[in-house]
Write an enzyme that holds these catalytic residues in place. Structure first.
Site, PDB file in Angstrom:
ATOM      1  N   GLU A 133      51.321  31.527  20.951  1.00  0.00           N
ATOM      2  CA  GLU A 133      51.723  32.931  21.797  1.00  0.00           C
ATOM      3  C   GLU A 133      51.123  33.091  23.900  1.00  0.00           C
ATOM      4  OE1 GLU A 133      54.030  35.092  19.187  1.00  0.00           O
ATOM      5  OE2 GLU A 133      54.479  33.596  18.007  1.00  0.00           O
ATOM      6  N   GLU A 173      55.554  27.415  14.866  1.00  0.00           N
ATOM      7  CA  GLU A 173      55.358  28.447  12.968  1.00  0.00           C
ATOM      8  C   GLU A 173      56.601  29.116  13.419  1.00  0.00           C
ATOM      9  OE1 GLU A 173      51.926  32.076  14.116  1.00  0.00           O
ATOM     10  OE2 GLU A 173      53.930  33.082  13.795  1.00  0.00           O
TER      11      GLU A 173
END
Ligand SMILES: *[C@@H]1O[C@H](CO)[C@@H](O)[C@H](O)[C@H]1NC(C)=O
Ligand SMILES: *[C@@H]1O[C@H](CO)[C@@H](O)[C@H](O)[C@H]1NC(C)=O
Ligand SMILES: *[C@@H]1O[C@H](CO)[C@@H](O)[C@H](O)[C@H]1NC(C)=O
Ligand SMILES: *[C@@H]1O[C@H](CO)[C@@H](O)[C@H](O)[C@H]1NC(C)=O
Length: 549
Positions: A227, A346
């Protein structure tokens, strides 16, 4: 219910060259008696002559969060024989090791740093599956200590402050041994926050790790960074898409120089779901580095774990948000690098570690199964579930190493659902269309003994009431095997049970090493599919004779 009446069955015998146009068979069941309010009949349209999408064989994959390594001793939990047996039932699958902590961890090429005596005799290389098993007493102690560690980690995440950590060769060995011995394909997430003063990724530590893994002949693939869109918040560093792309190009070169990772997979950039500038990051990244990656990864959660409800978990509007986000990502990827595969790198129900009592209970299955269905239908190639074990309350296997309802759901999905996605629709005349969600694939013939041509339908009933599903008359001669999953306890309150029933039978391991039978129930040919309220099911249409399955 009376005998179904065939309304139309166009093109069922069309020549193959015409089969790009699906053959859709519609069946009209007799009118539902007006009295039965708790009961609705739904007609399905199945397209079985055309594969709409084909997903990866490892479509349903799993993650272990890198926070398991924050204290290395917990990596020994991966030596639990029970956990390995549970993981094996999910193969073929990727095992992603990554998450926020990956960007705060450095490899120290040395053996284990533990001081406590009871660990010191446990050295073993990652290939020797038989030589190491976590002794039951140690497993018990680690499980107890993990509960404490989990709350420490949760607190750290809440504060958003992440300490830097080291990990040793032993931790890598334990991780690899788990993946290799359970048959999962390891993807290791490298630290992208090791950067030079010019904000360029510093690959030295990654190279140390790769040299070690190479020397051990560990076969694995790689990611870089988790991220990156939130690096500013987590670490006060801003990395744009172009720079991250340059970092991936560099990593690609580093991999080319090694013996065993020359052709191993590289996936990225593991961005969060599209929101303002995140889209720019993805675009810039792909413009720079799409040739270096084998799949483009992004992350998705439906809701915030600290601010969600039972209603959210079975709300069709919440479930539909995945389609909106997926289409945004697919649009970006297809415009910048057409043909590049896209993965949910994810994903789970609720971010922030899950939602206690929801993400770890039966109701989580609505989000999970719908995500599996929808993601494949929209053309995503792999879906990596956060997490198999550890971290938060969205795990498939709980902290006591007991399987939760989503685990059983995943095992059934693996056994019954193949990679070929077919079209299926609820006939538009159905009132409760919103509350019934259906998906169709070829049956997985690799892990099951079903015959050629069989298809697997899976359906979710988000309503309190039972649904009766009618298949086209074409399939009226086929035996159907039903796998109906319901909460262990009835009613809406029962949805928050940590146990599930398959065709009425409570699902649990027979003992630490033995699975329950997981048997389907045969329905008579032509019998309607009864899907109870607030439940989901797989139906294997054994003699569907789908030409593409
Ligand atoms: C990590 O290892 C380095 C080098 O051995 C050491 O200087 C540092 O203190 C370690 N960090 C932690 C958090 O243990
Ligand atoms: C496990 O290791 C063996 C020996 O190196 C290798 O042949 C096999 O492909 C590995 N399996 C996985 C799933 O990594
Ligand atoms: C879901 O099941 C309930 C019965 O428990 C039924 O009344 C309802 O019609 C079903 N929903 C759909 C969309 O079929
Ligand atoms: C079902 O079986 C009957 C009796 O064998 C046969 O007449 C009929 O054509 C079959 N229907 C389909 C759709 O195959």
């Amino acid at each position: 219910m009376g005998q179904p009446r065939l309304r139309s069955c166009a093109g069922a015998f069309a020549p193959f060259h015409l089969c790009a146009a699906l053959f859709f068979c519609t069946l009209q069941a007799e009118a539902v008696p007006a009295l039965a309010e708790d009961f609705e009949s739904v007609n399905l349209e199945l397209g079985v002559s055309h594969v709409d999408k084909k997903v990866n064989e490892r479509f349903l994959s799993v993650a272990i969060d890198a926070d398991l390594m924050a204290q290395e001793k917990f990596m020994y939990l991966l030596g639990s024989p029970k956990l390995r047996i549970l993981a094996k039932a999910l193969t073929p699958a990727f095992l992603r090791f990554g998450g926020t902590e990956q960007d705060f961890m450095q490899f120290r090429p040395q053996r284990e740093p533990f001081s406590s005596n009871d660990h010191s005799s446990l050295h073993y290389p990652g290939h020797s599956c038989d030589r190491f098993e976590l002794p039951p007493l140690l497993e018990k102690r680690l499980k107890q200590e993990w509960a404490l560690q989990a709350s420490v980690l949760q607190h750290e995440e809440l504060l958003g402050k992440f300490d830097r950590k080291n990990f040793s060769e032993s931790a890598v060995d334990l991780l690899y041994a788990f993946a290799n011995c359970s048959g999962l394909d390891l993807i290791f997430g490298l630290n992208a926050l090791l950067r030079t003063p010019d904000n360029v990724w510093d690959s030295q530590n990654a190279e140390l790790l790769m040299n070690y893994c190479d020397s051990r002949q560990y076969i694995m693939s790689w990611e870089l960074g988790n991220e990156p869109n939130s690096y500013e918040k987590k670490a006060g560093v801003r990395v744009d898409g172009y720079q991250l792309g340059q970092d991936f190009l560099h990593l690609h070169k580093v991999l080319q120089k090694t013996r065993i990772y020359r052709s191993s997979g590289l996936y990225g950039p593991d961005v969060g779901q599209p929101r303002n500038h995140r889209k720019d990051l993805l675009t810039g990244f792909l413009e720079t580095a799409s040739n270096a990656i084998d799949a483009c990864t992004w992350h998705h959660y439906y809701v915030n774990g600290r601010d969600t409800s039972l209603e959210d978990f079975k709300d069709p509007e919440v479930l539909d948000r995945l389609a909106v986000k997926t289409n945004e990502v697919l649009e970006t990827v297809h415009s910048v690098s057409p043909g590049k595969r896209v993965w949910l790198g994810e994903t789970s129900s609720a971010y922030g570690g899950g939602a206690l009592g929801l993400s770890d209970t039966f109701v989580a299955g609505f989000m999970w199964l719908d995500k599996l269905g929808l993601a494949a239908k929209l053309g995503l190639d792999v879906v990596i579930r956060q997490v198999l074990i550890g971290s938060g309350t969205y795990h498939l296997v709980d902290d006591n190493l007991d399987p939760l309802p989503d685990y059983w759901l995943s095992v059934l999905y693996k056994r019954l659902v193949g990679p070929e996605v077919l079209k299926v629709e609820v006939a538009s005349n159905s009132k409760q269309k919103r509350l019934l969600r259906v998906y169709l694939h070829c049956t997985n013939r690799k892990s099951s003994s079903y015959r050629q041509g069989s298809v697997t339908l899976f359906a979710l009933n988000l309503s309190k009431n039972q649904a009766t599903l009618s298949l086209p008359a074409l399939f009226s001669n086929s035996t159907i095997e039903a796998y109906v999953l319901q909460s262990a306890e009835p009613g809406v309150d029962g949805l928050q049970s940590r146990a599930a029933r398959l065709n009425g039978v409570l699902l649990k391991m027979v003992d630490e090493q033995t699975f329950p039978p997981l048997q389907g129930t045969d329905l008579r040919p032509g019998e309607h599919l009864k899907l109870p309220g607030l439940s989901f099911a797989f139906y294997v249409v054994k003699q569907a004779r789908a030409p593409v399955c």
